[in-house]
Design a protein around this motif. Sequence first.
Motif, PDB file in Angstrom:
ATOM      1  N   TYR A 114      16.494  17.444   9.688  1.00 62.08           N
ATOM      2  CA  TYR A 114      16.050  16.067   9.530  1.00 62.08           C
ATOM      3  C   TYR A 114      16.297  15.221  10.771  1.00 62.08           C
ATOM      4  N   LEU A 115      16.806  15.821  11.833  1.00 65.94           N
ATOM      5  CA  LEU A 115      17.120  15.072  13.040  1.00 65.94           C
ATOM      6  C   LEU A 115      16.101  15.357  14.122  1.00 65.94           C
ATOM      7  N   GLU A 116      15.847  14.366  14.955  1.00 60.07           N
ATOM      8  CA  GLU A 116      14.870  14.526  16.028  1.00 60.07           C
ATOM      9  C   GLU A 116      15.438  15.296  17.202  1.00 60.07           C
ATOM     10  N   LYS A 117      16.736  15.174  17.449  1.00 62.93           N
ATOM     11  CA  LYS A 117      17.362  15.856  18.583  1.00 62.93           C
ATOM     12  C   LYS A 117      18.313  16.912  18.065  1.00 62.93           C
ATOM     13  N   ARG A 118      18.669  17.850  18.966  1.00 60.50           N
ATOM     14  CA  ARG A 118      19.662  18.847  18.606  1.00 60.50           C
ATOM     15  C   ARG A 118      21.020  18.179  18.448  1.00 60.50           C
ATOM     16  N   LEU A 119      21.793  18.662  17.498  1.00 59.25           N
ATOM     17  CA  LEU A 119      23.134  18.126  17.315  1.00 59.25           C
ATOM     18  C   LEU A 119      24.019  18.506  18.483  1.00 59.25           C
ATOM     19  N   VAL A 120      24.859  17.582  18.906  1.00 62.58           N
ATOM     20  CA  VAL A 120      25.880  17.878  19.893  1.00 62.58           C
ATOM     21  C   VAL A 120      27.160  18.187  19.127  1.00 62.58           C
ATOM     22  N   ASN A 121      27.623  19.433  19.213  1.00 56.97           N
ATOM     23  CA  ASN A 121      28.827  19.833  18.484  1.00 56.97           C
ATOM     24  C   ASN A 121      28.692  19.468  17.011  1.00 56.97           C
ATOM     25  N   THR A 140      27.041   7.389  10.808  1.00 52.53           N
ATOM     26  CA  THR A 140      26.629   6.749  12.062  1.00 52.53           C
ATOM     27  C   THR A 140      25.562   7.577  12.765  1.00 52.53           C
ATOM     28  N   ARG A 141      25.756   8.891  12.767  1.00 52.91           N
ATOM     29  CA  ARG A 141      24.771   9.774  13.403  1.00 52.91           C
ATOM     30  C   ARG A 141      23.413   9.647  12.720  1.00 52.91           C
ATOM     31  N   LEU A 142      23.399   9.633  11.410  1.00 52.45           N
ATOM     32  CA  LEU A 142      22.136   9.532  10.696  1.00 52.45           C
ATOM     33  C   LEU A 142      21.499   8.164  10.860  1.00 52.45           C
ATOM     34  N   LEU A 143      22.306   7.146  11.099  1.00 52.29           N
ATOM     35  CA  LEU A 143      21.765   5.817  11.391  1.00 52.29           C
ATOM     36  C   LEU A 143      20.938   5.843  12.661  1.00 52.29           C
ATOM     37  N   MET A 144      21.319   6.727  13.601  1.00 48.22           N
ATOM     38  CA  MET A 144      20.686   6.721  14.913  1.00 48.22           C
ATOM     39  C   MET A 144      19.513   7.687  15.024  1.00 48.22           C
ATOM     40  N   GLU A 145      19.216   8.450  13.982  1.00 47.97           N
ATOM     41  CA  GLU A 145      18.180   9.483  14.095  1.00 47.97           C
ATOM     42  C   GLU A 145      17.063   9.267  13.084  1.00 47.97           C
ATOM     43  N   GLY A 146      15.978  10.014  13.277  1.00 45.03           N
ATOM     44  CA  GLY A 146      14.928  10.091  12.283  1.00 45.03           C
ATOM     45  C   GLY A 146      14.118   8.838  12.063  1.00 45.03           C
ATOM     46  N   THR A 147      13.720   8.176  13.125  1.00 41.24           N
ATOM     47  CA  THR A 147      13.024   6.896  12.954  1.00 41.24           C
ATOM     48  C   THR A 147      11.642   7.052  12.336  1.00 41.24           C
ATOM     49  N   GLU A 148      10.995   8.182  12.519  1.00 39.65           N
ATOM     50  CA  GLU A 148       9.637   8.353  12.002  1.00 39.65           C
ATOM     51  C   GLU A 148       9.522   9.558  11.085  1.00 39.65           C
ATOM     52  N   LYS A 149      10.634  10.033  10.535  1.00 40.68           N
ATOM     53  CA  LYS A 149      10.594  11.253   9.748  1.00 40.68           C
ATOM     54  C   LYS A 149       9.720  11.123   8.498  1.00 40.68           C
ATOM     55  N   VAL A 150       9.874  10.030   7.771  1.00 43.01           N
ATOM     56  CA  VAL A 150       9.103   9.889   6.540  1.00 43.01           C
ATOM     57  C   VAL A 150       7.614   9.894   6.838  1.00 43.01           C
ATOM     58  N   ALA A 181       0.821  -1.217   0.000  1.00 40.90           N
ATOM     59  CA  ALA A 181       0.000   0.000   0.000  1.00 40.90           C
ATOM     60  C   ALA A 181       0.849   1.258   0.000  1.00 40.90           C
ATOM     61  N   MET A 182       2.143   1.106  -0.257  1.00 43.68           N
ATOM     62  CA  MET A 182       3.082   2.204  -0.317  1.00 43.68           C
ATOM     63  C   MET A 182       3.249   2.912   1.027  1.00 43.68           C
ATOM     64  N   ARG A 183       3.103   2.172   2.107  1.00 46.49           N
ATOM     65  CA  ARG A 183       3.325   2.726   3.440  1.00 46.49           C
ATOM     66  C   ARG A 183       4.747   2.390   3.882  1.00 46.49           C
ATOM     67  N   PRO A 184       5.493   3.355   4.428  1.00 45.88           N
ATOM     68  CA  PRO A 184       6.849   3.075   4.899  1.00 45.88           C
ATOM     69  C   PRO A 184       6.804   2.146   6.114  1.00 45.88           C
ATOM     70  N   ILE A 185       7.579   1.064   6.075  1.00 45.48           N
ATOM     71  CA  ILE A 185       7.648   0.151   7.222  1.00 45.48           C
ATOM     72  C   ILE A 185       9.055   0.085   7.799  1.00 45.48           C
ATOM     73  N   SER A 186      10.029   0.623   7.079  1.00 48.04           N
ATOM     74  CA  SER A 186      11.385   0.698   7.612  1.00 48.04           C
ATOM     75  C   SER A 186      12.130   1.766   6.833  1.00 48.04           C
ATOM     76  N   GLN A 187      12.963   2.543   7.515  1.00 55.66           N
ATOM     77  CA  GLN A 187      13.691   3.609   6.839  1.00 55.66           C
ATOM     78  C   GLN A 187      15.069   3.815   7.468  1.00 55.66           C
ATOM     79  N   ARG A 188      15.950   4.387   6.680  1.00 56.63           N
ATOM     80  CA  ARG A 188      17.328   4.626   7.130  1.00 56.63           C
ATOM     81  C   ARG A 188      17.859   5.864   6.412  1.00 56.63           C
ATOM     82  N   MET A 189      18.200   6.930   7.176  1.00 58.87           N
ATOM     83  CA  MET A 189      18.713   8.151   6.584  1.00 58.87           C
ATOM     84  C   MET A 189      20.201   8.013   6.275  1.00 58.87           C
TER      85      MET A 189
END
Length: 779
Positions: free
Chosen positions: A400-407, A425-435, A323-331
Amino acid sequence: MFNYKTTLVFPLFLNLFFTAVGQEAVTKDSAEDHVLENIHLHLNKTAFLKGENLWFKAYIQDQNRRMPSKNTRNLHVGLFSKDGKILSIKMFAVNNGISYGDFAIDSTFIEDSYTLMAWTNYMKNFEEATPFLQKIMIIGSAKQSEKNLKESNTVLMYPEGQQIVANTYNSVGFMIFNEALHPIRTDGIQLVTGNGTQIQSNIQTNELGQGRFGFFVDTNDSYFLKFQDANGLWITKKLEIQQQQGTGISVDNTAKDVVVLIPKLSKSTLNPVDAKQLSMAIYDHINDKFIHRYEFDKNNNPISVDRAQIPKGVNTAVILDDAMRPISQRMFFNNPSWGNRVHSVEVSYCLNKSQDSLQIDLILPKEKGMANLSVSVLTSESEAYYPNNSISSSFLLQPYLEKRLVNGNYFFEGNERSRDYQLDTRLLMEGTEKVNSQLGTKYLNSKTYEFENNIAFNGKILDADTRNEKQVSIFSQTFGSVDIFEVASNKRFKGNLTLFEGDSILVSVLDHRGKLRKPKAELYFNDYSGDTFDYNEWLGNESLLEPKTSQLKIDESLNLEDRLISLDEVVVTERTKQTTKFQITTEIEGRIIDKGTVSRYPSFINYIQKLGFQTRHNYENGGVGVFVYNAPGLAPVPVLVEGMPVNPVQLMSMPLSSVKSIVYNRYVTPHQGPFISLSLRHDYDELYGRDRFMSIAIPKGFSRTQAYFNPNYPDYKSLLYKTYGAIWWERQIDANSDVPYSITVPLNEQQEVRVIVEGMSAQGHLYHTEQICRPFQNK
């Protein structure tokens, strides 16, 4: 290798998505309706003594066009206490994506830290919009309480694709913090099974506490992450393996020319029929569309995509169901070449003849045109400047990130390949529900908060003759803004102008022949007191880490002593009222304009000629320019009205009766230079005797920015100054790649200084440079 289908743009996927969930797709009304703004503030520093000023330069980017925002006109900047209470909110005018302002650090700052936040009114409509956030420290405002910190650590796990998939290879990002939420940099971290078998032993974290590892998951085993704390004690963290959701996605972003997308499907929970119903796509955040779609085969082979076919910046690899619904994503971050993400400014320097000041020359890389820059100059050992992020991370990553960047500038220092890997690595850990949030929010959100355009107002001409008088003229005394608005049959009118708080505007009615008349008018401005937006929603996204606290033992409030009066800040005492003339420094003078002076000098031009200034016709912009003699020629003199530059046309026609006081300097010195700063009076009509305008005060408008002044610190050799003092702040630098832009700053008895440069060009290029200048080591 799979053959991918042709590009499939966003509207089709959007329609499919909304059909699947039983909702109707919403089309775009206009480009302005869906503009998203990225904001970055370059501060002079982040730790302040009372008596100083927080100066900032604001850069606002249109996220859709990746260019300086031409639509944004109003920027709101506020200071909030730890419990979310508003200390101060100001509004500043934005011109082509650029704004600037200041806050005075005065007696109202009673806590040891506050949060500076910048936003636009329209951003409040979108959950994915992120304001600018920066924590600032107030040195000496209160006793620093020592926290009783335990050596307790927190490990946060971020599996690629949001879950560890059984019977396949998984990449996992993780972060380690101590109890104070400060990152832990360590190595020798081990990945072991439940029976003690060691799988990997060389796992590391960087200075941000971030790391990653990969392993093949066997459902018959359990897995633990082990590392030693500061006391040498071993800490274990169990990895949770989710077998119920047997889908995931892995991205190999280490190659130079291609990005490899690897679907992860758990065979124990997913049969081949289900796999055929899945597809993979790359989602472009900027253009709001899926740019490629790939069908899975029964073997789930990796999919290799040429980097040139993927937009620059942040993208998301997405697995979609039938149904074209995102079920997994990776930035992941894409740039066809590893360099040229953020441009550097070339900084060269030399001593002046007296060797007490530093000439700093700034020039852009070749063929880069022009850029608008800001510069902060601090002592080399300063602990007063710890920004959460740089202009590069603010615009390239933060939206595109859920939290503020640290440095955040950590990821964009130089062109090291290790930085690219850690950014991934940072992008792997962020944005789980962005799409999901962007699909569901951006186009369905009701626009509760309007897109502001300058200062909006509406009014009524009570005595208007609507048969002959159909237009009203609004003129700002300070900024010179003027416009004509139509008067309706009910005698009402509305519009917007660039107006400043504390200013007055002149209202006049025009008849059909263009003749002006002083009317009886009412004027109303937007009331911001009814704002019900919960700013704590944004404040909760602030960085987990605070700047370093004061290392000095401070028992009482510290203030600057004997600071210079700023250029447009004239405190009139009873003594100065009697003499109408007062001396601010050995070179800067001030005058009070009384009725006797107005009777002798009818125009502003006549009066400044009496003070020793010269005037010349300004052939380029019209009007007149002001100059002082500087052998062998003339030096231009900037004229400020309430802290804002005045245009030459306004100078030519400005009556002296509109001026309350004037502060000026005729001398061409290395640091200050000549200037004229005016403060206007509010009884303008009475003194001038005008009968064509009605004057109305503006209760709420843009805030006026003070001109920068270099504070007088009690002792330039003290630890207090070297740790938290500021040397210079320059907000308006138009640099180019042909001729260096030079500024001269006092060294204040320092052997070396720290220069921070940030900026943006009209083409959207970003600039960030941080450099230590050691003039006494260069011959």
